[in-house]
Design an enzyme around this catalytic site. Structure first.
Site, PDB file in Angstrom:
ATOM      1  N   LYS A  84       0.850  -1.197   0.000  1.00  0.00           N
ATOM      2  CA  LYS A  84       0.000   0.000   0.000  1.00  0.00           C
ATOM      3  C   LYS A  84       0.885   1.248   0.000  1.00  0.00           C
ATOM      4  CE  LYS A  84      -3.961   1.815   2.680  1.00  0.00           C
ATOM      5  NZ  LYS A  84      -4.804   1.544   3.865  1.00  0.00           N
ATOM      6  N   SER A 166      -9.568   1.470   3.159  1.00  0.00           N
ATOM      7  CA  SER A 166      -8.777   2.272   2.239  1.00  0.00           C
ATOM      8  C   SER A 166      -7.679   1.499   1.518  1.00  0.00           C
ATOM      9  CB  SER A 166      -8.116   3.429   3.013  1.00  0.00           C
ATOM     10  OG  SER A 166      -7.184   2.929   3.984  1.00  0.00           O
ATOM     11  N   SER A 190     -10.037  -0.947   7.125  1.00  0.00           N
ATOM     12  CA  SER A 190      -9.389  -0.664   5.842  1.00  0.00           C
ATOM     13  C   SER A 190      -8.701  -1.856   5.203  1.00  0.00           C
ATOM     14  CB  SER A 190      -8.383   0.486   5.999  1.00  0.00           C
ATOM     15  OG  SER A 190      -9.067   1.695   6.210  1.00  0.00           O
TER      16      SER A 190
END
Length: 500
Positions: A84, A166, A190
């Site tokens: 990420k 996210s 997330s």
């Protein structure tokens, strides 16, 4: 028979990749090239990956040479892993949290997670798109959107189905077979949410098990990195590689004592026969008919596998009205700490400067505004105010000790069962407890992305336990996965569209 490697790689797991490299008909270099080819074709639609590591091929070649010399570091040796975009890497990849304000920022050193992955022999393949600032920028921001990368789409229905946030890019990329597995981060849902929406396995570890050093923060109380993979086995392999103490993250100096370097020893289908699983019916009350049917089917499957089901289980915290003061206060303090350590060439070094930068570049930076950033800047940032102290105490006491722990202890439960990204992941986040989600089925009918609150698409089944109960959760998730086999690749639902 000649193997079509591009076909073979679809849904290939880490153990299969290792076997192929051991047998000599596949190399790490070829594996990286295969994923790069898929990324070049598929990701023009999905927008799941912000950048590919320009050194990935050379890293893979070096790891192939190690293998040839009988120096294999472990199960991740030569395996391409995605990260990420809020996880620092000391290389030619940027770390930006999806923000155009940090689009030129290079980290001075590896995060704790990246360092452990490199040591384990993983190839850091690229950085994935994410909901900007881990979805702590604007209350109206669409999950999966960042000013740097645009909107990540769900491979099971690009432009139709919700992707979740996210760690959206990590989820979409792994689900679409653009990498072997990925690391996401979670503050509250997330990892769990996008994994659930893309038929993946996601593990949000207990706070203190995995280092947060070098990860762009929201809150020290709830942030953690964790694996996202297509199988429980792959997630367990990845988890074992990233746990451990890190002097840069003090909480791991004691938390990591509860960790294991190998979680594959907990892949035990027989454990389900002695498991006790609680059903928190209160948290099912707002489910539509089809999603309720998914979790009812999961309960039936768990029973059939031998688990004792306690139904219903009540939690003392069911009626609590939760606030977000811990995140607001801690975000300002910890983000300022992170930004303050960036190179002078980066245009922002405080939250206040970030807000000003976004305002000055509103056309590209403020599609959804920045009300959450502004709200956080209004706090003291000192973590001493009574509002903050009271909120932190409520989270730990009501979600943890008097909530999840009390229910688990009263009924002698291994875990509580929730559907995907429903309220359970927030309770676990506030308490700092672990969560694992595993594919639970597919809702054929429901609301789609264009219509608002999304109820259609892949659905994850989530197990939540007490602190450091990852071994038990992995046993439960593996037993359920092997009994049901709900995951299928997105190509089986519909072919990718060349344009939207």
């Amino acid at each position: 028979m000649k193997i079509n490697k591009q076909d073979w790689i679809i849904e290939a797991d880490i153990m299969s990749m290792q076997k192929a490299m051991e047998e000599g008909w596949l190399s790490s270099e070829e594996l990286v090239q295969l994923y790069m080819e898929r990324i070049a074709i598929q990701d023009t639609v999905l927008r799941s990956i912000l950048e590919v590591n320009p050194d990935a091929i050379e890293i893979a070649k070096a790891l192939d040479r190690e293998r040839s010399a009988n120096k294999v570091r472990g199960l991740l040796h030569g395996i391409p892993i995605l990260l990420k975009d809020n996880i620092d890497t000391q290389d030619l990849m940027h770390t930006s949290a999806g923000s155009v304000a940090l689009a030129s920022s290079f980290a001075a050193s590896d995060s704790g997670v990246a360092a452990k992955l490199r040591a384990a022999g993983a190839v850091l393949l690229g950085k994935t798109n994410m909901t900007e600032w881990a979805n702590f920028m604007s209350g109206s921001m669409w999950a999966g959107y960042s000013s740097r990368g645009g909107l990540t789409l769900n491979p099971y229905g690009p432009g139709e189905l919700f992707i979740g946030g996210s760690s959206s890019g990590s989820a979409a990329a792994v689900a679409a077979n653009l990498g072997a597995a990925a690391i996401g981060t979670e503050t509250s849902g997330s990892i769990v949410s996008p994994a659930s929406q893309t038929s993946l396995v996601g593990i949000k570890p207990t706070i203190g098990l995995v280092s947060r050093a070098g990860i762009i923060p929201i809150t020290a109380s709830q942030d953690t990195a964790g694996p996202m993979a297509r199988t429980v086995t792959d997630a367990a392999i990845l988890l074992g590689a990233i746990v451990g103490a890190d002097e840069r993250d003090e909480v791991t100096l004691t938390g990591a004592e509860h960790g294991f370097s190998d979680y594959t020893v907990f892949l035990d289908t027989e454990y389900m026969k002695q498991a006790r699983i609680g059903i928190p019916r209160f948290y099912y009350k707002d489910l539509d008919e089809e999603r309720l049917a998914v979790i009812e089917a999961a309960i039936a499957d768990l029973k059939a596998a031998g688990a004792v089901i306690i139904d219903p289980v009540e939690l003392a915290c069911e009626q609590v009205e939760w606030d977000w003061h811990v995140l607001r206060y801690e975000f300002k303090k910890y983000l300022n700490d992170y930004l303050g350590g960036l190179a002078a060439s980066v245009p922002v070094h405080t939250l206040a400067e970030l807000i000003a930068y976004n305002k000055e570049h509103a056309e590209i930076a403020l599609k959804y505004g920045q009300d959450t950033l502004i709200s956080s800047e209004e706090t003291s940032g000192t973590l001493t105010g009574q509002e903050y102290v009271d909120s932190l105490r409520q989270n730990k006491e009501l979600a943890g000790k008097r909530g999840l722990d009390a229910a688990l202890e009263e009924h002698r439960l291994d875990a509580l069962l929730f559907l995907g990204d429903e309220s359970g992941d927030d309770l676990a986040a506030r308490a700092g407890y672990p969560v694992i989600t595993v594919p639970g089925g597919y809702a054929e009918h429901g609301i789609t992305a264009d219509e608002g609150y999304v109820t259609k698409g892949p659905q994850g089944i989530t197990f939540i336990g007490t602190a450091f109960s990852e071994p038990t959760l992995i046993k439960l998730a593996y037993g359920y996965e092997q009994a049901t086999k709900h995951r299928f690749p997105p190509q089986e639902r519909a072919s990718f569209k060349s344009s939207l």
